[in-house]
Design a protein around this motif. Structure first.
Motif, PDB file in Angstrom:
ATOM      1  N   ALA A   5       1.243  -1.474   0.198  1.00  0.00           N
ATOM      2  CA  ALA A   5      -0.376  -0.017  -0.122  1.00  0.00           C
ATOM      3  C   ALA A   5       1.049   1.151  -0.065  1.00  0.00           C
ATOM      4  CB  ALA A   5      -0.929   0.433   1.286  1.00  0.00           C
ATOM      5  N   VAL A   6       0.617   1.441  -0.627  1.00  0.00           N
ATOM      6  CA  VAL A   6       0.985   2.874  -0.147  1.00  0.00           C
ATOM      7  C   VAL A   6       0.105   3.564  -0.396  1.00  0.00           C
ATOM      8  CG1 VAL A   6       2.028   4.527  -1.838  1.00  0.00           C
ATOM      9  CG2 VAL A   6       2.444   2.146  -2.549  1.00  0.00           C
ATOM     10  N   LYS A   7       0.820   4.279   1.666  1.00  0.00           N
ATOM     11  CA  LYS A   7      -0.021   5.373   2.371  1.00  0.00           C
ATOM     12  C   LYS A   7       0.542   6.863   1.980  1.00  0.00           C
ATOM     13  CE  LYS A   7       2.488   4.062   6.027  1.00  0.00           C
ATOM     14  NZ  LYS A   7       3.260   4.595   7.359  1.00  0.00           N
ATOM     15  N   SER A  76       0.286  -4.157   8.602  1.00  0.00           N
ATOM     16  CA  SER A  76       1.026  -5.743   9.791  1.00  0.00           C
ATOM     17  C   SER A  76       0.170  -6.783   8.008  1.00  0.00           C
ATOM     18  CB  SER A  76       0.012  -5.992  10.297  1.00  0.00           C
ATOM     19  OG  SER A  76      -1.294  -5.830   9.899  1.00  0.00           O
ATOM     20  N   PRO A  77       1.173  -7.895   7.445  1.00  0.00           N
ATOM     21  CA  PRO A  77       0.657  -8.985   6.598  1.00  0.00           C
ATOM     22  C   PRO A  77      -0.734  -9.277   6.550  1.00  0.00           C
ATOM     23  CG  PRO A  77       2.485  -9.803   8.214  1.00  0.00           C
ATOM     24  CD  PRO A  77       2.243  -8.319   8.487  1.00  0.00           C
ATOM     25  N   GLY A  78      -0.776  -9.368   7.482  1.00  0.00           N
ATOM     26  CA  GLY A  78      -2.169 -10.579   8.019  1.00  0.00           C
ATOM     27  C   GLY A  78      -3.672  -9.520   7.800  1.00  0.00           C
ATOM     28  N   LEU A  79      -3.412  -8.463   7.957  1.00  0.00           N
ATOM     29  CA  LEU A  79      -4.627  -7.266   7.252  1.00  0.00           C
ATOM     30  C   LEU A  79      -4.553  -7.293   5.326  1.00  0.00           C
ATOM     31  CD1 LEU A  79      -6.494  -5.248   7.801  1.00  0.00           C
ATOM     32  CD2 LEU A  79      -4.509  -3.292   7.628  1.00  0.00           C
ATOM     33  N   THR A  80      -3.074  -7.005   5.385  1.00  0.00           N
ATOM     34  CA  THR A  80      -3.001  -7.172   3.176  1.00  0.00           C
ATOM     35  C   THR A  80      -3.545  -8.071   3.349  1.00  0.00           C
ATOM     36  OG1 THR A  80      -0.790  -5.538   4.291  1.00  0.00           O
ATOM     37  CG2 THR A  80      -1.286  -6.537   2.361  1.00  0.00           C
ATOM     38  N   TYR A  81      -2.662  -9.660   3.840  1.00  0.00           N
ATOM     39  CA  TYR A  81      -3.847 -10.720   2.951  1.00  0.00           C
ATOM     40  C   TYR A  81      -4.944 -11.150   3.155  1.00  0.00           C
ATOM     41  CZ  TYR A  81       1.311 -12.560   1.930  1.00  0.00           C
ATOM     42  OH  TYR A  81       2.672 -12.833   1.485  1.00  0.00           O
ATOM     43  N   LEU A  82      -5.428 -10.897   4.034  1.00  0.00           N
ATOM     44  CA  LEU A  82      -7.101 -10.885   4.778  1.00  0.00           C
ATOM     45  C   LEU A  82      -7.364 -10.154   2.869  1.00  0.00           C
ATOM     46  CD1 LEU A  82      -9.693 -11.785   6.165  1.00  0.00           C
ATOM     47  CD2 LEU A  82      -9.273  -9.735   7.642  1.00  0.00           C
ATOM     48  N   ILE A 157     -14.875  -7.844  10.713  1.00  0.00           N
ATOM     49  CA  ILE A 157     -14.186  -8.027  10.774  1.00  0.00           C
ATOM     50  C   ILE A 157     -12.867  -8.092  11.013  1.00  0.00           C
ATOM     51  CG2 ILE A 157     -12.596 -10.626   9.865  1.00  0.00           C
ATOM     52  CD1 ILE A 157     -13.910 -10.603   7.019  1.00  0.00           C
ATOM     53  N   SER A 158     -11.742  -8.070  12.269  1.00  0.00           N
ATOM     54  CA  SER A 158     -11.340  -8.067  13.410  1.00  0.00           C
ATOM     55  C   SER A 158      -9.891  -8.903  12.880  1.00  0.00           C
ATOM     56  CB  SER A 158     -11.490  -7.449  14.463  1.00  0.00           C
ATOM     57  OG  SER A 158     -10.015  -6.918  14.808  1.00  0.00           O
ATOM     58  N   GLY A 159      -8.673  -8.419  12.076  1.00  0.00           N
ATOM     59  CA  GLY A 159      -7.500  -9.460  11.991  1.00  0.00           C
ATOM     60  C   GLY A 159      -7.098  -9.232  10.583  1.00  0.00           C
ATOM     61  N   ILE A 160      -6.089 -10.377  10.421  1.00  0.00           N
ATOM     62  CA  ILE A 160      -5.378 -11.248  10.979  1.00  0.00           C
ATOM     63  C   ILE A 160      -3.926 -11.266  12.031  1.00  0.00           C
ATOM     64  CG2 ILE A 160      -4.578 -13.940  10.797  1.00  0.00           C
ATOM     65  CD1 ILE A 160      -5.687 -13.689   7.905  1.00  0.00           C
ATOM     66  N   PHE A 206      -0.013 -16.129   7.026  1.00  0.00           N
ATOM     67  CA  PHE A 206      -0.561 -15.417   7.038  1.00  0.00           C
ATOM     68  C   PHE A 206      -1.535 -15.321   6.113  1.00  0.00           C
ATOM     69  CE2 PHE A 206       1.612 -12.687  10.011  1.00  0.00           C
ATOM     70  CZ  PHE A 206       0.335 -12.779  10.987  1.00  0.00           C
ATOM     71  N   LYS A 207      -1.146 -15.737   4.919  1.00  0.00           N
ATOM     72  CA  LYS A 207      -1.491 -15.778   2.891  1.00  0.00           C
ATOM     73  C   LYS A 207      -2.799 -16.992   3.021  1.00  0.00           C
ATOM     74  CE  LYS A 207      -1.320 -16.091  -1.741  1.00  0.00           C
ATOM     75  NZ  LYS A 207      -0.516 -15.589  -3.431  1.00  0.00           N
ATOM     76  N   ASP A 208      -1.888 -18.294   4.017  1.00  0.00           N
ATOM     77  CA  ASP A 208      -1.932 -19.560   3.856  1.00  0.00           C
ATOM     78  C   ASP A 208      -3.453 -19.197   5.268  1.00  0.00           C
ATOM     79  OD1 ASP A 208      -0.734 -20.469   2.511  1.00  0.00           O
ATOM     80  OD2 ASP A 208       0.579 -21.204   4.423  1.00  0.00           O
ATOM     81  N   ALA A 209      -3.524 -18.754   6.187  1.00  0.00           N
ATOM     82  CA  ALA A 209      -4.421 -18.638   7.488  1.00  0.00           C
ATOM     83  C   ALA A 209      -5.745 -17.473   6.568  1.00  0.00           C
ATOM     84  CB  ALA A 209      -3.767 -17.536   8.223  1.00  0.00           C
TER      85      ALA A 209
END
Length: 387
Positions: A5-7, A76-82, A157-160, A206-209
């Protein structure tokens, strides 16, 4: 049952131009109705900032709206992948409102009597804002109607999250607080955590999650629209360390499991040099001065020794210097603890045994049995349909 992302701190120029065109066209229309109408092109104070950045196509407007937040922070990668997966699935219109920094153990704290900043950011095709607050702040702000033009999404949705949210960790957990804040406002919600192990996991896990929990998310989106999703609880999902080798989904009960808090004393020189910049240290000292000012008019002064160590001295009511009072630094860590509870239906035990633990969490303990039953029936039906 096994499943495997670009912020930017400012609006993009193109969006600004689009906003100006819309405002000009509105002004022209108002002028035809009333020649004496105000010709100002400035948006009113009641206009949501996101009015200029939300999708406006008919196809997008027909999709259900899902809000995503987290505890680990915007990058965070968890948010990005989700978010990437939700956008790619195309079943919903994805909006993001997440903390700009790590708030994973902020609990359900909110920012009160202080200004919170929300900055527009680009993230994987979703409408997104990063907020200088907690997960509970993010959800509360998003649902208020002050940031977005809507006030009630279909699902939150809150995560990951990086790290499990079992047992008493739900009290500390920022990711669970984000989902709980939605539930308090009457919005269905899910919190998701990965049982992260520093020596075993990598960001791609996280992608697998996401792959593991996406069928459950899609089922929730579908069944909320049908009115058959549990309404009295949020679903707290904990995914095992190796997501793709999980043994299946398991409905669990919240345990009493917790890590042991361990406070370590840190020397002032080490604290200043290792954990913060001089500016940050100075800010902490100034904040401490403000907090410690007493009604009796006690004075505080800040002195710097060799540009590294700041010491706060206290002047008592009688005007005598207290040389024994100085700033002390501590750092909190959580240590793993062995638990002898062998109930396989508890969240942490199911997670340790390789299951995806799904724990219904309600706001009132008096409806626990009803909540457990409703969640059990929905999870069984949802997973059967997805297969």
């Amino acid at each position: 049952m096994t499943t495997s992302a670009v912020k930017n701190n400012f609006l993009p120029q193109a969006l600004v131009s689009n906003l100006q065109e819309v405002l000009l066209s509105r002004k022209a229309g108002e002028g035809e109705k009333s020649k004496g109408a105000d010709e100002s092109t400035e948006p009113s104070s009641s206009t949501s900032l996101s009015d200029s950045v939300e999708p406006t196509s008919d196809e997008d407007n027909l999709k259900p709206l899902v809000l995503v937040t987290n505890g680990d922070g915007f990058e965070s990668p968890g948010l990005t992948y989700l978010v990437e997966a939700l956008v790619r699935e195309g079943l919903c219109n994805v909006h993001v409102c997440a903390p700009q920094s790590d708030k994973s153990v902020s609990g359900h704290s909110v920012t009160f009597r202080e200004t919170v900043a929300a900055s527009y950011a680009e993230i994987n095709g979703a409408t997104a804002f990063e907020v200088s607050g907690t997960p509970a702040d993010c959800v509360s702000l998003a649902l208020s109607g002050a940031l977005f033009s809507w006030s009630k999404p279909l699902l939150v949705i809150s995560g990951i999250n990086k790290g499990s949210s079992c047992g008493h960790h739900t009290i500390y957990s920022g990711v669970v607080a984000g989902a709980r804040e939605a539930l308090m406002s009457g919005v269905p919600s899910i919190s998701i955590s990965l049982n992260w192990k520093k020596d075993e996991n990598q960001d791609s896990d996280f992608k697998d999650a996401v792959t593991v929990c996406l069928p459950l998310i899609n089922a929730a989106i579908r069944d909320i629209q049908k009115g058959v999703f549990p309404k009295s609880c949020l679903l707290n999902i904990d995914i095992p360390t190796s997501p793709l080798t999980n043994k299946g989904f398991k409905l669990t009960k919240q345990s009493m499991w917790r890590s042991i808090p361990s406070w370590q004393a840190i020397s002032a020189n080490k604290s200043v040099g290792r954990f913060m910049s001089n500016q940050q240290s100075l800010g902490m000292q100034l904040a401490q001065l403000s907090r410690d000012a007493s009604a009796a008019g006690a004075a505080r002064r800040l002195t710097t020794q060799r540009k590294n160590l700041e010491v706060v001295e206290s002047v008592g009511v009688a005007g005598k210097s207290d040389s024994n009072r100085s700033v002390k630094y501590f750092r909190l860590e959580f240590l793993d603890k062995e638990h002898d509870d062998m109930d396989d239906d508890l969240d942490f035990r199911a997670l340790q045994n390789g299951f995806v633990a799904i724990t219904p969490l309600s706001l009132s303990p008096h409806i626990e049995l009803e909540t457990q039953t409703a969640a059990s029936e929905w999870i069984s039906a949802a997973l059967h349909t997805e297969q």
